[in-house]
Design an enzyme around this catalytic site. Sequence first.
Site, PDB file in Angstrom:
ATOM      1  N   ASP A  35       3.709 -11.304   2.448  1.00  0.00           N
ATOM      2  CA  ASP A  35       3.785  -9.976   2.750  1.00  0.00           C
ATOM      3  C   ASP A  35       3.406  -9.879   4.247  1.00  0.00           C
ATOM      4  O   ASP A  35       2.749 -10.370   4.732  1.00  0.00           O
ATOM      5  CB  ASP A  35       2.936  -8.990   1.766  1.00  0.00           C
ATOM      6  CG  ASP A  35       3.884  -8.798   0.373  1.00  0.00           C
ATOM      7  OD1 ASP A  35       5.208  -9.204   0.491  1.00  0.00           O
ATOM      8  OD2 ASP A  35       3.055  -8.547  -0.434  1.00  0.00           O
ATOM      9  N   LYS A  56       7.063  -5.914   2.912  1.00  0.00           N
ATOM     10  CA  LYS A  56       7.470  -4.386   2.205  1.00  0.00           C
ATOM     11  C   LYS A  56       6.460  -3.418   2.613  1.00  0.00           C
ATOM     12  O   LYS A  56       5.199  -3.512   2.135  1.00  0.00           O
ATOM     13  CB  LYS A  56       7.432  -4.586   0.727  1.00  0.00           C
ATOM     14  CG  LYS A  56       8.501  -5.593   0.118  1.00  0.00           C
ATOM     15  CD  LYS A  56       8.561  -5.548  -1.197  1.00  0.00           C
ATOM     16  CE  LYS A  56       9.024  -4.370  -2.122  1.00  0.00           C
ATOM     17  NZ  LYS A  56      10.563  -4.065  -1.794  1.00  0.00           N
ATOM     18  N   MET A 168      -1.857   4.203   0.216  1.00  0.00           N
ATOM     19  CA  MET A 168      -0.762   4.769   0.419  1.00  0.00           C
ATOM     20  C   MET A 168      -0.704   5.967   0.898  1.00  0.00           C
ATOM     21  O   MET A 168       0.337   6.893   0.385  1.00  0.00           O
ATOM     22  CB  MET A 168       0.380   4.110  -0.239  1.00  0.00           C
ATOM     23  CG  MET A 168       0.647   2.659  -0.111  1.00  0.00           C
ATOM     24  SD  MET A 168       1.728   1.718  -1.273  1.00  0.00           S
ATOM     25  CE  MET A 168       0.767   1.647  -2.527  1.00  0.00           C
TER      26      MET A 168
END
Length: 245
Positions: A35, A56, A168
């Site tokens: 990642d 991602k 996030m």
Amino acid sequence: MSAKVWLVGAGPGDPELLTLKAVRALGEAQVVMIDDLVNPAVLEHCPGARVIRVGKRGGCRSTPQAFIHRLMLRYARQGKCVVRLKGGDPCIFGRGGEEAQWLAARGVEAELVNGITAGLAGATQCGISLTHRGVARGVTLVTAHTLDDGGPQWQALAQTGTTLVVYMGVSKLDQVQNGLLAGGMASETPVAMIENASMPEQRECRSRLDEMLLDARAFELKSPAILVIGEVAAQTTLAEVQLSA
């Protein structure tokens, strides 16, 4: 370890926070799917593996999840030892459970290897204990980014009495702030905004709930970052102990 997929947590960034089990899996891997948020320094543990980047990240061009699934399956069926290397912990907003279920449904063995999650490591680096006797008896991990983009129930979360660790959330700061205030969380509740947890470039901004959005803008807070919201976010005790050691 042939014909198997390891779903491995690489931790928040500091390569010294890798587990011994993660290092062992990497050392025997033939294919490593990595990642974006994984520190490339951890790849020193898999010098002979083929490395495939399958990043991602919110707001950026990302590798489709369906493609990642198919890629893991293809190499596993070729008899390869595959490591899917994820930032943090694969089961804390890392799709580890989703990927393990998908592989199991197709007859492929998968094993999850925990990693230290960014919310814990970032808080510790800033001297914050997420639970603290007499201050916080629990911690709630929550993502501000949901599949349907609807967001969590901030008003309900405001009533839990636990430390909130928000992942996030940089692009959703206004929703976090408004939702928690509407839910009755005190405006003066301490907040710590921590960018690049555990990395040499880690930065932190201390604020309070009603001033969080303005302070984040002045600080130019950027992803990846986590928010620690609750009375423990006023602490610096651990950092002081580390400095004096």
